[in-house]
Design an enzyme around this catalytic site. Structure first.
Site, mmCIF file in Angstrom:
data_model
loop_
_atom_site.group_PDB
_atom_site.id
_atom_site.type_symbol
_atom_site.label_atom_id
_atom_site.label_comp_id
_atom_site.label_asym_id
_atom_site.label_seq_id
_atom_site.Cartn_x
_atom_site.Cartn_y
_atom_site.Cartn_z
ATOM 1 N N ALA A 269 3.095 -5.875 20.800
ATOM 2 C CA ALA A 269 1.875 -6.395 20.219
ATOM 3 C C ALA A 269 0.948 -5.750 20.922
ATOM 4 N N ALA B 292 21.859 -8.143 23.210
ATOM 5 C CA ALA B 292 21.513 -8.665 24.449
ATOM 6 C C ALA B 292 20.025 -8.062 25.208
ATOM 7 N N GLY B 293 19.127 -8.067 24.004
ATOM 8 C CA GLY B 293 17.891 -7.520 24.318
ATOM 9 C C GLY B 293 16.875 -8.513 24.331
ATOM 10 N N VAL B 294 15.879 -8.104 24.103
ATOM 11 C CA VAL B 294 14.570 -9.019 24.439
ATOM 12 C C VAL B 294 14.806 -10.279 23.331
ATOM 13 N N GLU C 140 27.155 -7.692 23.524
ATOM 14 C CA GLU C 140 26.187 -6.876 23.868
ATOM 15 C C GLU C 140 26.995 -5.334 23.730
ATOM 16 N N VAL D 77 19.547 -6.297 17.181
ATOM 17 C CA VAL D 77 20.057 -5.002 17.577
ATOM 18 C C VAL D 77 18.940 -4.032 17.432
ATOM 19 N N GLY E 133 0.811 -1.269 -0.092
ATOM 20 C CA GLY E 133 -0.111 -0.020 -0.083
ATOM 21 C C GLY E 133 0.894 1.308 0.064
ATOM 22 N N HIS F 279 -4.763 -19.674 47.914
ATOM 23 C CA HIS F 279 -3.488 -20.378 48.422
ATOM 24 C C HIS F 279 -3.771 -21.950 47.893
HETATM 25 P P1 FAD Z 1 3.728 -5.569 12.519
HETATM 26 O O1 FAD Z 1 3.504 -6.528 13.189
HETATM 27 O O2 FAD Z 1 5.241 -5.434 12.111
HETATM 28 O O3 FAD Z 1 2.873 -5.428 10.847
HETATM 29 C C1 FAD Z 1 3.030 -4.595 10.220
HETATM 30 C C2 FAD Z 1 2.434 -5.358 8.905
HETATM 31 O O4 FAD Z 1 2.533 -4.064 7.708
HETATM 32 C C3 FAD Z 1 3.396 -6.629 8.301
HETATM 33 O O5 FAD Z 1 2.441 -7.393 7.844
HETATM 34 C C4 FAD Z 1 4.008 -5.860 7.099
HETATM 35 O O6 FAD Z 1 4.268 -6.677 6.166
HETATM 36 C C5 FAD Z 1 2.852 -4.826 6.720
HETATM 37 N N1 FAD Z 1 3.314 -3.621 5.696
HETATM 38 C C6 FAD Z 1 4.412 -2.967 6.085
HETATM 39 N N2 FAD Z 1 4.439 -1.787 5.117
HETATM 40 C C7 FAD Z 1 3.045 -2.167 4.022
HETATM 41 C C8 FAD Z 1 2.813 -1.341 2.941
HETATM 42 N N3 FAD Z 1 3.492 -0.209 2.561
HETATM 43 N N4 FAD Z 1 1.694 -2.030 2.467
HETATM 44 C C9 FAD Z 1 1.317 -3.130 2.817
HETATM 45 N N5 FAD Z 1 1.336 -3.885 3.955
HETATM 46 C C10 FAD Z 1 2.476 -3.377 4.655
HETATM 47 N N6 FAD Z 1 5.858 -8.162 21.058
HETATM 48 C C11 FAD Z 1 5.153 -8.648 22.644
HETATM 49 O O7 FAD Z 1 4.058 -7.721 22.663
HETATM 50 N N7 FAD Z 1 5.129 -9.891 22.888
HETATM 51 C C12 FAD Z 1 6.154 -10.800 22.358
HETATM 52 O O8 FAD Z 1 6.285 -11.642 22.944
HETATM 53 C C13 FAD Z 1 6.914 -10.416 21.264
HETATM 54 N N8 FAD Z 1 7.622 -11.138 20.687
HETATM 55 C C14 FAD Z 1 8.395 -10.948 19.483
HETATM 56 C C15 FAD Z 1 9.239 -11.717 19.030
HETATM 57 C C16 FAD Z 1 10.132 -11.545 17.903
HETATM 58 C C17 FAD Z 1 11.265 -12.381 17.519
HETATM 59 C C18 FAD Z 1 9.888 -10.237 17.311
HETATM 60 C C19 FAD Z 1 10.860 -9.753 16.111
HETATM 61 C C20 FAD Z 1 8.915 -9.192 17.616
HETATM 62 C C21 FAD Z 1 8.434 -9.639 18.886
HETATM 63 N N9 FAD Z 1 7.321 -8.865 19.647
HETATM 64 C C22 FAD Z 1 6.650 -8.878 20.512
HETATM 65 C C23 FAD Z 1 7.033 -7.327 19.253
HETATM 66 C C24 FAD Z 1 5.783 -7.340 18.051
HETATM 67 O O9 FAD Z 1 5.729 -8.552 17.229
HETATM 68 C C25 FAD Z 1 5.513 -5.895 17.622
HETATM 69 O O10 FAD Z 1 5.621 -5.058 18.537
HETATM 70 C C26 FAD Z 1 4.200 -6.077 16.763
HETATM 71 O O11 FAD Z 1 4.129 -6.937 15.816
HETATM 72 C C27 FAD Z 1 3.757 -4.701 16.048
HETATM 73 O O12 FAD Z 1 2.483 -4.635 15.585
HETATM 74 P P2 FAD Z 1 2.451 -3.688 14.322
HETATM 75 O O13 FAD Z 1 0.900 -4.097 13.920
HETATM 76 O O14 FAD Z 1 2.797 -2.203 14.747
HETATM 77 O O15 FAD Z 1 3.424 -3.987 13.240
HETATM 78 P P1 NAD Z 2 16.079 -4.513 21.916
HETATM 79 O O1 NAD Z 2 16.201 -3.215 21.759
HETATM 80 O O2 NAD Z 2 15.465 -5.335 22.956
HETATM 81 O O3 NAD Z 2 17.777 -5.234 22.120
HETATM 82 C C1 NAD Z 2 18.789 -4.542 21.244
HETATM 83 C C2 NAD Z 2 20.146 -4.892 21.978
HETATM 84 O O4 NAD Z 2 21.193 -4.771 21.191
HETATM 85 C C3 NAD Z 2 20.284 -3.800 23.062
HETATM 86 O O5 NAD Z 2 20.850 -4.213 24.226
HETATM 87 C C4 NAD Z 2 21.195 -2.820 22.347
HETATM 88 O O6 NAD Z 2 22.264 -2.189 23.333
HETATM 89 C C5 NAD Z 2 22.137 -3.878 21.485
HETATM 90 N N1 NAD Z 2 22.708 -3.345 20.347
HETATM 91 C C6 NAD Z 2 22.461 -2.445 19.634
HETATM 92 N N2 NAD Z 2 23.191 -2.191 18.558
HETATM 93 C C7 NAD Z 2 24.293 -3.137 18.840
HETATM 94 C C8 NAD Z 2 25.515 -3.315 18.306
HETATM 95 N N3 NAD Z 2 26.030 -2.822 17.099
HETATM 96 N N4 NAD Z 2 26.284 -4.431 18.863
HETATM 97 C C9 NAD Z 2 25.938 -5.247 19.879
HETATM 98 N N5 NAD Z 2 24.991 -4.602 20.620
HETATM 99 C C10 NAD Z 2 24.083 -3.877 20.176
HETATM 100 O O7 NAD Z 2 15.881 -5.137 20.535
HETATM 101 P P2 NAD Z 2 15.530 -6.438 19.985
HETATM 102 O O8 NAD Z 2 16.095 -7.592 21.023
HETATM 103 O O9 NAD Z 2 16.145 -6.819 18.660
HETATM 104 O O10 NAD Z 2 13.803 -6.654 20.009
HETATM 105 C C11 NAD Z 2 13.365 -5.531 19.169
HETATM 106 C C12 NAD Z 2 12.180 -5.350 19.818
HETATM 107 O O11 NAD Z 2 10.961 -6.247 19.521
HETATM 108 C C13 NAD Z 2 12.213 -5.128 21.222
HETATM 109 O O12 NAD Z 2 12.549 -4.010 21.933
HETATM 110 C C14 NAD Z 2 10.920 -5.537 21.763
HETATM 111 O O13 NAD Z 2 9.983 -4.257 21.511
HETATM 112 C C15 NAD Z 2 10.343 -6.347 20.746
HETATM 113 N N6 NAD Z 2 10.261 -7.766 21.212
HETATM 114 C C16 NAD Z 2 9.531 -7.775 22.228
HETATM 115 C C17 NAD Z 2 9.530 -9.067 22.817
HETATM 116 C C18 NAD Z 2 8.581 -9.496 23.992
HETATM 117 O O14 NAD Z 2 7.748 -8.446 24.357
HETATM 118 N N7 NAD Z 2 8.769 -10.679 24.797
HETATM 119 C C19 NAD Z 2 10.152 -10.194 22.280
HETATM 120 C C20 NAD Z 2 11.091 -9.836 21.522
HETATM 121 C C21 NAD Z 2 11.099 -8.567 20.746
#
Ligand code: FAD
Ligand code: NAD
Length: 475
Positions: free
Chosen positions: A330, A191-193, A213, A280, A122, A454
């Site tokens: 999410a 060493a983030g999430v 990290e 990262v 889009g 409990h």
């Molecule tokens: P997204 O989920 O990124 O969705 C955006 C959508 O828009 C995608 O389908 C993309 O293809 C589409 N899109 C983009 N541009 C266009 C365009 N121009 N036209 C049409 N379609 C387009 N969050 C949690 O709360 N709990 C978790 O446990 C968690 N675990 C995660 C684990 C990993 C490995 C990762 C990477 C993320 C995790 N997150 C978690 C973060 C979570 O996935 C995101 O915060 C969430 O998906 C964001 O939702 P969103 O709708 O903003 O975007």
């Molecule tokens: P993050 O921001 O959690 O962690 C990234 C880490 O990488 C930080 O500690 C940062 O200091 C480090 N970093 C950045 N640049 C670097 C470099 N050049 N060399 C070494 N270390 C570096 O990001 P993420 O782990 O990639 O996850 C992205 C986002 O996805 C999260 O911030 C979170 O919002 C979302 N997420 C959420 C969940 C959950 O809710 N359980 C799980 C996975 C991802």
């Protein structure tokens, strides 16, 4: 003739698909446009979260934890299993099935709620009485008109300059969730999430995991007490080798190994890995979105600029989720989706960003809501704190999961809860009580006076609340 809609949502992640469903429920003629495709090239709704984020990562975390339990924890229950073996293909197939069930489920939800769904990229091409959006798919493009636009295009992994992700040797989250076999040596940058969750999965399955990290501190966003104890557990018991303060100099992909050259503790070092995961951070996704055609602005970090109700400076254009300020989570995206749909329908949609819960699904889990102790100190807020360890909880003992604690922080004068921080079993579930309490403006005494079942893990929350007033009953 171009189709006309009341609302066009661009992106069908947890922000976009929820916004579309809520808008349609409120009687608005709604279309949701999404371009995501699964590895086999099929349209797959649900965005990052369902396809390559929250859902598949939690599936693998559960499978890998079961494997570890079978290997190391069943024995103490008197359950002896011989010849525990691992079938990575079955584990990945289970994960893929869960993803497929959820992503196809969104199509059904769209049908049920009468949301039109379009597959393709889009791009805004102009405004006026209505906005024009070109949707480009494999079979050509179509332009639609919409009175209101919700940008929900999410985020993409941040790249390290000069390091090419192929999702085979060097992976981002997509590849890290689909490694075909357990790498002997897994390197993780960040060493983030994601680094901690994915590092935990592959460590439990047998990899030697090293996390590099950049920052000198561990989990800077978490409460310092939680981060300190988590560091001890992750490095000592879990066995993750986390090297803080590492500066990556070069990544070279060779035939036998991926070599990472980095500076650590004042010396240049090199480590070889079988697979490398880059985690990262993530950056907002506004690529080729045509924002300039309608005048929507992005800030210096690339996030779409919005006010507290997710309105851009252009009337009737909203943005939600990872593409705007606030935590990239999410549930935050989804709640913003509900809020903008309600705002468009003339209601008062609003999300309180102060009380968004965070969860890290490691073992033990980490969860928090509100402010950390270090934030309260730097803001010179006077507070009292109650901290209760899970080792004293009967339920935690029965589970065999006694590491960690619940910490409650409350205003010293009003006793209002300012933050709750948990490291321990099912922290992801326990945190909800704290979120509800804080949204209702509860005091620590309110929680202390509520009956908790409990034996349950929630008793640790009860005791932490009692602890704020220095009157523990079980400690
Ligand atoms: P997204 O989920 O990124 O969705 C955006 C959508 O828009 C995608 O389908 C993309 O293809 C589409 N899109 C983009 N541009 C266009 C365009 N121009 N036209 C049409 N379609 C387009 N969050 C949690 O709360 N709990 C978790 O446990 C968690 N675990 C995660 C684990 C990993 C490995 C990762 C990477 C993320 C995790 N997150 C978690 C973060 C979570 O996935 C995101 O915060 C969430 O998906 C964001 O939702 P969103 O709708 O903003 O975007
Ligand atoms: P993050 O921001 O959690 O962690 C990234 C880490 O990488 C930080 O500690 C940062 O200091 C480090 N970093 C950045 N640049 C670097 C470099 N050049 N060399 C070494 N270390 C570096 O990001 P993420 O782990 O990639 O996850 C992205 C986002 O996805 C999260 O911030 C979170 O919002 C979302 N997420 C959420 C969940 C959950 O809710 N359980 C799980 C996975 C991802």
């Amino acid at each position: 003739m171009a189709k006309n809609f009341d609302v066009a949502v661009i992106g069908a992640g947890p922000g976009g698909y929820i916004a579309a469903i809520r808008a349609a429920q409120l009687g608005l003629n709604t279309v949701c446009i999404d371009e995501f495709e699964s590895v086999d090239g099929r349209p797959s709704l649900g965005g990052t979260c369902l396809n390559v984020g929250c859902i598949p990562s939690k599936a693998l975390l559960e499978s890998s934890e079961n494997y570890e339990r079978a290997l190391h924890k069943f024995g103490e229950h008197g359950i002896n299993i011989k010849d525990v073996s691992l079938d990575v293909a079955t584990m990945l197939a289970r994960k893929d099935k869960i993803v497929q069930q959820f992503t196809s489920g969104i199509g059904l939800l769209f049908k049920k709620n009468k949301v039109s769904s379009m597959h393709g990229h889009g791009r805004l091409t102009g405004g006026g009485e209505a906005f024009q959006i070109e949707v480009k798919g494999k079979d050509g493009s179509e332009t639609i008109n919409a009175k209101n636009v919700v940008i929900a295009t999410g985020s993409v992994p941040r790249q390290i300059p000069g390091v090419k992700v192929d999702n085979v040797s060097v992976c981002d989250n997509t590849g890290a969730l689909s490694l075909k076999e357990v790498p002997g040596r897994l390197g993780v940058i960040g060493a983030g999430v994601i680094g901690l969750e994915m590092g935990s999965v592959w460590k439990r399955l047998g990899s030697e995991v090293t996390i590099l990290e950049a920052l000198p501190t561990f989990l800077g966003a978490a409460d310092e007490g939680i981060a300190k104890e988590a560091w001890r557990i992750f490095t000592k018991s879990v066995g993750l080798d986390i090297k803080l303060g590492s500066k990556i100099d070069a990544v070279k992909v060779g035939k036998k190994a991926i070599s990472v050259q980095f500076e650590h503790e004042g010396a240049s070092q090199k480590l070889d890995f079988d697979r490398l995961v880059i985690a990262v951070g993530r950056v907002p996704n506004t690529q080729d979105l045509g924002l300039e055609s309608v005048g929507v602005k992005v800030d210096a970090r690339g996030f779409v600029e919005v006010d507290e109700r997710n309105r851009t400076a252009v009337a009737n254009v909203y943005a939600i989720g990872d593409v705007v300020r606030g935590p990239m989570l999410a549930h935050k995206s989804s709640e913003e989706g509900v809020a903008v749909a309600e705002t468009i329908a003339g209601q008062h949609g609003h999300v309180n960003l102060e009380h968004i819960p965070w969860v890290i699904y490691t073992s033990p889990e980490i969860a928090w809501v509100g402010r950390t102790e270090q934030q309260l100190k730097s803001d010179a807020v006077e507070y009292r704190s109650g901290q209760f360890p899970f080792i004293v909880s009967g339920r935690a003992r029965a589970l065999g999961e006694t590491a960690g604690f619940v910490k409650m922080l409350a205003d010293a004068q009003t006793d209002r809860i300012l933050g709750v921080h948990i490291l321990g079993p099912f922290a992801s579930e326990l945190i909800s009580e704290a979120v509800v309490a804080m949204e209702f403006g509860a005091t620590a005494e309110d929680i202390a006076r509520i009956v908790h079942a409990h034996p349950s893990l929630s008793e640790a929350m009860h005791e932490a609340a009692l602890g704020v007033d220095k009157r523990f009953l079980s400690l």
